[in-house]
Write a protein that holds these residues in place. Structure first.
Motif, PDB file in Angstrom:
ATOM      1  N   MET A 109       0.803  -1.133  -0.009  1.00 43.13           N
ATOM      2  CA  MET A 109       0.026   0.085   0.008  1.00 43.13           C
ATOM      3  C   MET A 109       0.946   1.314  -0.019  1.00 43.13           C
ATOM      4  N   GLU A 110       0.666   2.158  -0.971  1.00 46.29           N
ATOM      5  CA  GLU A 110       1.432   3.483  -1.098  1.00 46.29           C
ATOM      6  C   GLU A 110       0.474   4.503  -0.848  1.00 46.29           C
ATOM      7  N   GLY A 111       0.966   5.640  -0.462  1.00 45.52           N
ATOM      8  CA  GLY A 111       0.333   7.008  -0.477  1.00 45.52           C
ATOM      9  C   GLY A 111       0.997   8.018   0.205  1.00 45.52           C
ATOM     10  N   ALA A 112       0.442   8.786   1.018  1.00 52.47           N
ATOM     11  CA  ALA A 112       1.003   9.859   1.743  1.00 52.47           C
ATOM     12  C   ALA A 112       0.316  10.163   3.054  1.00 52.47           C
ATOM     13  N   LEU A 113       1.015  10.595   3.932  1.00 52.42           N
ATOM     14  CA  LEU A 113       0.726  11.217   5.321  1.00 52.42           C
ATOM     15  C   LEU A 113       0.600  12.878   5.094  1.00 52.42           C
ATOM     16  N   VAL A 114      -0.479  13.343   5.230  1.00 56.46           N
ATOM     17  CA  VAL A 114      -0.434  15.063   5.054  1.00 56.46           C
ATOM     18  C   VAL A 114      -1.020  15.546   6.282  1.00 56.46           C
ATOM     19  N   VAL A 115      -0.179  16.521   7.083  1.00 55.62           N
ATOM     20  CA  VAL A 115      -0.429  17.169   7.981  1.00 55.62           C
ATOM     21  C   VAL A 115      -1.136  18.459   7.616  1.00 55.62           C
ATOM     22  N   GLN A 116      -2.449  18.734   8.095  1.00 54.33           N
ATOM     23  CA  GLN A 116      -3.088  20.198   7.958  1.00 54.33           C
ATOM     24  C   GLN A 116      -3.106  20.887   9.024  1.00 54.33           C
ATOM     25  N   SER A 117      -2.901  22.394   8.884  1.00 53.30           N
ATOM     26  CA  SER A 117      -2.903  23.042   9.894  1.00 53.30           C
ATOM     27  C   SER A 117      -4.618  23.360  10.373  1.00 53.30           C
ATOM     28  N   ARG A 118      -4.891  24.063  11.343  1.00 51.38           N
ATOM     29  CA  ARG A 118      -6.226  24.170  11.656  1.00 51.38           C
ATOM     30  C   ARG A 118      -7.245  24.997  10.262  1.00 51.38           C
ATOM     31  N   GLN A 119      -6.423  25.778   9.670  1.00 54.57           N
ATOM     32  CA  GLN A 119      -7.044  26.268   8.592  1.00 54.57           C
ATOM     33  C   GLN A 119      -7.232  25.489   7.292  1.00 54.57           C
ATOM     34  N   GLY A 120      -6.586  24.326   7.264  1.00 54.26           N
ATOM     35  CA  GLY A 120      -6.491  23.437   6.169  1.00 54.26           C
ATOM     36  C   GLY A 120      -5.492  23.460   5.311  1.00 54.26           C
ATOM     37  N   ALA A 121      -4.484  24.584   5.514  1.00 53.57           N
ATOM     38  CA  ALA A 121      -3.170  24.540   4.811  1.00 53.57           C
ATOM     39  C   ALA A 121      -2.156  23.276   4.954  1.00 53.57           C
ATOM     40  N   VAL A 122      -1.655  22.840   3.984  1.00 54.74           N
ATOM     41  CA  VAL A 122      -0.782  21.519   4.007  1.00 54.74           C
ATOM     42  C   VAL A 122       0.603  21.919   4.695  1.00 54.74           C
TER      43      VAL A 122
END
Length: 166
Positions: A109-122
């Motif tokens: 399984m491949e993909g990404a882990l994306v952390v977003q700020s509370r405003q939704g910005a990456v």
């Protein structure tokens, strides 16, 4: 200067009082979401939905002690899936030396882990990958073989995601 004899030094080391480095607290998230849209875009929307359901359960379990839903300042984690491959051969490993991210013998399984700020910005994006031997999920000849393999792969993908933020 304080004098420390060998016996005191050894006792302190045995108790773990020496050599301990301060560890940062693990990152906590307000929410953890699963996104299988990159995988579904490859023409496998039904299978992507199945992967999403299994992965949501695995992620909820794996991140249960890392969630702080009431903390509006905490970031949101999006666990993306772009590829799922279940090996055709489930009878054991035949690994050789090759190039690429995995093996034809492995469930991956491949993909990404994306952390977003509370405003939704990456804030951060990390490539994420997990692989497992197909034979680790039990007998290949049982009718639920592929479901067990997918379940195991989702649990492993979620477990490695947790480790990324320790």
């Amino acid at each position: 200067m304080i004098g420390i004899d060998r016996r005191t030094l050894l006792a302190a080391a045995a108790m773990g009082l020496l050599g301990e480095t301060a560890r940062a607290a693990p990152i906590r998230f307000r929410e953890v979401r699963v996104d299988t849209r990159p995988f579904a875009a490859k023409g496998v929307s039904r299978y992507a939905a199945k992967v999403g359901e299994r992965l949501k359960r695995a992620v909820a379990e794996a991140f249960s002690d890392r969630l702080v839903p009431g903390d509006r300042a905490a970031p949101v984690l999006v666990v993306e899936v772009s590829t799922v491959r279940l090996a055709a051969w489930a009878g054991g490993s035949r690994r050789g030396f090759g190039f690429g991210s995995g093996s034809l013998d492995a469930d991956e399984m491949e993909g990404a882990l994306v952390v977003q700020s509370r405003q939704g910005a990456v804030v951060e994006r990390r490539r994420h990958y997990a692989s497992s031997e197909p034979s680790n999920s039990g007998p290949w000849y049982l009718p639920d073989n592929e479901d067990r393999r997918l379940e195991a792969l989702c649990r492993l993908y979620a477990a490695w995601a947790v480790r990324e933020f320790e």
